[in-house]
Scaffold this motif. Structure first.
Motif, PDB file in Angstrom:
ATOM      1  N   GLU B 291      34.763  38.118  38.858  1.00 37.77           N
ATOM      2  CA  GLU B 291      35.437  38.024  37.555  1.00 37.77           C
ATOM      3  C   GLU B 291      36.947  38.196  37.715  1.00 37.77           C
ATOM      4  OE1 GLU B 291      34.136  36.893  34.849  1.00 37.77           O
ATOM      5  OE2 GLU B 291      32.205  36.771  35.861  1.00 37.77           O
ATOM      6  N   LEU B 293      38.730  37.521  40.350  1.00 42.73           N
ATOM      7  CA  LEU B 293      39.245  36.303  40.992  1.00 42.73           C
ATOM      8  C   LEU B 293      39.329  35.169  39.966  1.00 42.73           C
ATOM      9  CD1 LEU B 293      40.078  35.775  43.904  1.00 42.73           C
ATOM     10  CD2 LEU B 293      37.786  34.949  44.381  1.00 42.73           C
ATOM     11  N   LEU B 294      38.276  35.042  39.155  1.00 37.95           N
ATOM     12  CA  LEU B 294      38.244  33.996  38.123  1.00 37.95           C
ATOM     13  C   LEU B 294      39.399  34.167  37.144  1.00 37.95           C
ATOM     14  CD1 LEU B 294      34.540  33.451  37.042  1.00 37.95           C
ATOM     15  CD2 LEU B 294      36.193  31.732  37.774  1.00 37.95           C
ATOM     16  N   GLU B 295      39.665  35.430  36.805  1.00 37.18           N
ATOM     17  CA  GLU B 295      40.754  35.703  35.876  1.00 37.18           C
ATOM     18  C   GLU B 295      42.070  35.153  36.432  1.00 37.18           C
ATOM     19  OE1 GLU B 295      39.804  36.790  32.974  1.00 37.18           O
ATOM     20  OE2 GLU B 295      41.891  36.329  32.445  1.00 37.18           O
ATOM     21  N   LEU B 297      42.308  32.661  38.525  1.00 37.05           N
ATOM     22  CA  LEU B 297      42.224  31.192  38.447  1.00 37.05           C
ATOM     23  C   LEU B 297      42.548  30.726  37.036  1.00 37.05           C
ATOM     24  CD1 LEU B 297      38.944  30.416  40.462  1.00 37.05           C
ATOM     25  CD2 LEU B 297      41.298  30.198  41.242  1.00 37.05           C
ATOM     26  N   VAL B 298      41.982  31.420  36.046  1.00 38.70           N
ATOM     27  CA  VAL B 298      42.207  31.057  34.647  1.00 38.70           C
ATOM     28  C   VAL B 298      43.698  31.161  34.323  1.00 38.70           C
ATOM     29  CG1 VAL B 298      41.834  31.822  32.252  1.00 38.70           C
ATOM     30  CG2 VAL B 298      39.896  31.674  33.844  1.00 38.70           C
TER      31      VAL B 298
END
Lengths: 318, 318
Positions: B291, B293-295, B297-298
């Motif tokens: 999550e 890491l995704l944040e 990316l977002v």
């Protein structure tokens, strides 16, 4: 494109919307050439804003005409447009069936429209990963809306349409069995249904059938159904309105952010998967070892799951 | 099935061809329950001999009727038969569309025919892996011929048909656009083409079209084209003869061994891939890290490829 300076220069030209630079960047990305990595890293921070619209449906329903008309409507409203046509390819020949067809000639000279056909590159890994990278290039090049047209309705197409911000499924009267098969995959992810060639007999019945199907699996946002006759540009304004309405609603209720996060999660996982397999092949299971292991599988001395356990054990993950 | 003794007992009953044991084993395998691993390891050494025949084609061409008639013909020639019908499933609802349809009632009481529908279980990884394991169970249960019927002609279906020893593609007159789309995927892997409902107008033209397509991409073994009217059992003897002829020829020229080796290679690679991703999720990239890491990316601070590099670096592969 050899040294870092050239990659930066290409990225700058892409960001300026230079058509030839965009074409070159997409080729690098599609062929997964080494320069594509730093290029994508430079473009990615600037690729956040485009609206990605997926257009799918069985062959012959008029998706290309519809995409052409939508492009014209978007231009008339002042939006820049990217079009990615994902073509099916034989897993054996490697050549795009529709590759060289001349598409959307009306927009060929418009610098604010960029059109590209992509061929499936063999079937392992599918098209989702390269398509995502092409979208990054087009979004960084400043395209406001990117239309992704797929041919057919298989697994690849589901993945591509799921990655879109707004998904359009195109149908025509008289599909019959085809419609039944569609139920299985793509029906539940559509945001907008299009009944194209709606002047044909059976248009109303098709719309009723779609409504009946939707009522069987109720969803929080009921998809719009729009009737069009793309070749006569009928209904395409209503279609574009429906697309923008889905976008506004999804932006307001958080659905859009969630979808984009899901898309990034998939992209990340696919990238990890690919890197792991490449390393396994290079370092843990070189071809001669794999052949030896396969020989044992062929002789049925060992089953595939146990063989896979052996391979993974050799890696010694933390 | 809890302790090793019970797994061995189940494996023994499967090998004896006990219908209920086969059904139970397939359920364990389909649901990937822990017991399926030792079970498959016990069955795999005895699963080498069945002839796997893939039957694919667009919806509505009569594949089920054809499989039913082929089953009857095979029984008449003294062969035991397994039938696996791979049904499309919504990636969201998880339920099989055709799941509970009552198939092939004529064979329901024949202990030497085993029929099973399989639903696609979400779209990651596809159906190739579970189908391969189900084939292992049926082959170990002594089925001489296993008919694998797919619905539709997407990527999943191509993979399943590629895994077959002999591939049948079923078409009917009047497909039109559908036929064009088919060219892209499944056409080049067919060993036998069936023109079903050949009593309809257009049967001869369809055969001519298939020949024309085949002449565009010549292959070492020209596929047979067989006309059938499955519901009246016309042409099905000729079809079965064609299937056995393909098998004999492929066994003689080494093509069959090569195909089976390719099938095992895919199965091994898929099993390695799945294990690696499970471990990565469990040990290197737990949900809270993913999550975070995704944040990033977002927020576009990091691109997916660089994020994947980070993840793979953490693993520290040899």
């Amino acid at each position: 494109v050899e040294d870092p300076g050239e990659v930066s220069a290409l990225a700058a030209r892409v960001r300026a919307g230079d058509t030839r630079a965009v074409a070159r960047a997409i080729t690098l990305v599609e062929e997964a050439l080494p320069e594509s990595r730093p290029l994508l890293a430079l473009l990615y921070p600037h690729a956040g804003d485009a609206l990605v619209v997926g257009v799918t449906g069985p062959p012959g329903v008029g998706k290309s005409s519809l995409v052409d008309r939508l492009t014209a409507q978007l231009r008339a409203r002042g939006h820049t447009v990217g079009v990615v046509a994902v073509d099916p390819t034989s897993p054996f020949s490697g050549g795009a069936i529709l590759g060289d067809r001349i598409r959307m000639q009306a927009h060929a000279t418009d610098p604010d429209v960029f059109i590209r056909s992509m061929a499936t590159r063999g079937h392992l890994g599918g098209l989702a990963a390269p398509t995502a990278d092409v979208l990054t290039v087009l979004a960084a090049a400043g395209k406001d809306v990117i239309l992704v047209e797929t041919v057919g309705v298989g697994q690849d197409e589901v993945e591509i349409v799921e990655a879109a911000d707004v998904s359009i499924v195109v149908l025509v009267p008289g599909l019959g069995d085809e419609l039944q098969a569609l139920k299985a995959g793509i029906m539940e992810i559509a945001d907008v249904f299009v009944v194209n060639k709606a002047d044909r007999e059976g248009g109303e019945r098709l719309e009723a059938e779609i409504r009946a199907m939707l009522s069987l699996a109720p969803r929080p946002d009921t998809p719009a159904i729009v009737r069009t006759v793309a070749i006569r540009d009928q209904g395409t304004t209503a279609l574009l309105d429906a697309v923008f309405e889905v976008r506004s609603r999804a932006a307001a209720n958080g659905g859009l952010a969630l979808k984009r996060r899901l898309r990034l999660r998939r992209q990340l996982e696919e990238a990890v998967r690919q890197r792991l397999m490449t390393r396994v092949r290079r370092r843990v299971l070189p071809p001669e070892d794999e052949e030896r292991l396969l020989e044992r599988l062929v002789r049925r001395e060992l089953d595939p799951a146990s063989a896979a356990d052996d391979v993974v054990a050799r890696i010694g993950l933390p």
